[in-house]
Design a protein around this motif. Sequence first.
Motif, mmCIF file in Angstrom:
data_model
loop_
_atom_site.group_PDB
_atom_site.id
_atom_site.type_symbol
_atom_site.label_atom_id
_atom_site.label_comp_id
_atom_site.label_asym_id
_atom_site.label_seq_id
_atom_site.Cartn_x
_atom_site.Cartn_y
_atom_site.Cartn_z
ATOM 1 N N ASN A 38 43.550 46.151 46.162
ATOM 2 C CA ASN A 38 44.319 44.894 46.570
ATOM 3 C C ASN A 38 43.354 43.889 46.285
ATOM 4 O OD1 ASN A 38 45.299 42.690 47.963
ATOM 5 N ND2 ASN A 38 46.704 44.191 48.816
ATOM 6 N N ARG A 53 46.001 54.427 53.602
ATOM 7 C CA ARG A 53 46.684 53.254 53.502
ATOM 8 C C ARG A 53 46.045 51.948 52.517
ATOM 9 N NH1 ARG A 53 47.135 50.694 59.407
ATOM 10 N NH2 ARG A 53 45.188 51.608 59.465
ATOM 11 N N GLY A 87 45.466 48.077 51.129
ATOM 12 C CA GLY A 87 45.426 46.530 51.511
ATOM 13 C C GLY A 87 44.080 46.169 51.815
ATOM 14 N N ASN A 99 45.672 43.241 56.764
ATOM 15 C CA ASN A 99 47.029 43.487 56.632
ATOM 16 C C ASN A 99 47.198 44.725 55.652
ATOM 17 O OD1 ASN A 99 49.958 43.464 56.137
ATOM 18 N ND2 ASN A 99 50.091 41.819 54.822
ATOM 19 N N TYR A 100 47.196 45.984 56.267
ATOM 20 C CA TYR A 100 47.445 47.306 55.461
ATOM 21 C C TYR A 100 48.461 47.262 55.131
ATOM 22 C CZ TYR A 100 42.372 48.402 56.353
ATOM 23 O OH TYR A 100 41.055 48.593 56.461
ATOM 24 N N ASP A 101 48.845 47.983 53.977
ATOM 25 C CA ASP A 101 50.366 48.401 53.484
ATOM 26 C C ASP A 101 50.513 49.900 53.696
ATOM 27 O OD1 ASP A 101 50.816 45.911 52.434
ATOM 28 O OD2 ASP A 101 50.118 46.253 50.696
#
Length: 496
Positions: free
Chosen positions: A9, A482, A484, A488-490
Motif C-alpha cells: 500500500n 491484513r 494497508g 486503516n488496515y484492509d
Amino acid sequence: MQAPPSTYNSGEDAITRSLDVVKENAPSSLAELESAFDIAWTASAIEQRNYSRIALQFPDELLHISVPVYQAIKAKLAPTRQLYVLADTTYGSCCVDEVAAQHVEAEVVVHYGHACLSPTTRLPVLYVFGRKPVDSADCARSLLSSSRHAIIHLTTSLALQTVLSDAIATELKSQLSGINLITHPVPRLAAPQPAFSDSTSDSPAESYSPFMKQIPENATIFYVGSESLALNNLLLTHSANQTWSYDPASREVKLESVKTNRFLMRRYAVMQKARDADVFGILIGTLGAAHYLSMIKHVRALLTRARKKTYTISVGKVNPSKLANFMEVECYVSIACPENSLVDSKDFLQPIITPFELEIALSDEPVWTGKYLLDFQQVLAEAGSEVTQGGDSAPGDEGSDPDRPMFSLATGKYRSAKRYGGTKGEDALATGNTNSLAIRNQESTVATFMGSAGGEFLQNRTFQGLEQRTGMDVPSALEQGRAGIARNYDELSQSS
C-alpha cells in the motif's frame, strides 16, 4: 483460483488527506500582501546585507500564503539569491528554526508571524510580524477610562508593533497630560548572540521580547492585543503590576490581573509535585535560543548536587504520547523559550516545570515571594548572583541530613527521598556510565540496580515483556494477514 491481493500500500490516502488548520485571512491583492508582510523592506534588507541564501520561516497558520510571499520577494531580488521556505518547525513556531535553516546553509532567517524573540546563537533574523488593524483613538480612550496612573507601561502584540504602537502611545499622551509612558520598541533585525557558557559571570544581554522587560512595580501595564501565551507570561512575570488589556477585535477592556493568582497557584502545585520526584528528565525544547546549552548545564548541575537522577530527552514538539514512553521519569524540566516553557501538565502523566521552578523545588525550605522568571538570561544571572553571595544550599549538600524524611504537600505524607550518586559512584553516575553497577545473577537476569533509575523501574514492573515459553506451546496455524497502513488496515478475503 483468484490471486491473493497485494499487501503493498503506497499510503497515498494518508498523504493526500486534508488537515484542519485555522488559517489567517490572506490579503486579497498583491499591494495588500506587500504592505502586510513588508515585502519591500525585506528585499531591501537582504540586498543591503548581501545575503545569498535566505530561509523564509512560516508558522502553520500562514503557510497558505508562503508561495505568494516567496514570489513577491523573489521578484525584487537578484537572480543569484536563493530562497527556501521552512515549515513544520522542529519545536515551537515562535522560535527561529536554526537547525532547519542550516540544512539549506542559509545565511539569514526571515521569521513570519508571532515570535518569542529569543536571541539566536548562529544566524541573524529578520522579523516580519504582519499588520493587524486597530482603532488607536478608541484603544487609548477605553484604556484611560478604566485606569489612570502616573506611570503606564504600554505593551502591544507584535502584529501591532510595526506602526500602531507609536500611534497608540501618541493618543495616550494627547489624552492624559503628565503621564510617564514607558514603551519598548522591538528590533526588526536581530543579530546572533555569543554563547554564554558560565552562569556565574556577568549578566548577559536581555531578551528582545517586550514581555520580558523589567517594569517598575508601581506601573500599570496596558496590553493591546488578543489573549495569547505572551499575555499569560506577562501576567506571571509581572504579578505585582496591575494589567489591563484591550482586544482590537472586540474592543473590550478587561482587568487581567485577577487571573494571575490562579496561574501562580497552579504553578505552585506543580512545584510541590516536583519536590517528590527523584528521577528528572531534562526536556530539550529549543536548539536555537541563545544560552540554552548553559541552561542545560546549570539544570544538570542542580539535579546532580541534589542527588537526583537525570535523563536528557529531545522529542521535538512535546505531546503526552511521546513522554509516556519514559515511564521511569517522575518530573520533567523544560528547556524552551519563554512562551513554550509553561506546559499545562493536566494531560501528561508527569509534571513539567521550568528551570526557575526547579530551583525553588530543590531548596530545603522553599520560599516563594511570587517572583517569576522565564528568560534564560535572567535565570542564569540570578543563579550566578546567588552563588557569589552564598545562597541557600540544595538538598544533598554537605550539612543536610540525607536520611531526614520530607513532608509532601502533594500527598500529605512523609517520604524518604532516593539518593542517586554519592562519594563512591558519583563520577560514574554523573557521566551516565552505570553498566558496571548492574549486578546479574546466575540466570542472567538483573538482580540489583545501583544508580539506574530505568533498571529499578523495570525490576519493579509487573509486566516485563513476553515470556518465551520455548517448547511449551503448540505452534499456531499460518493465516492470511491484513494489508494497508497502520491507520486503516484492509481485511483480506479468504481465497476460494
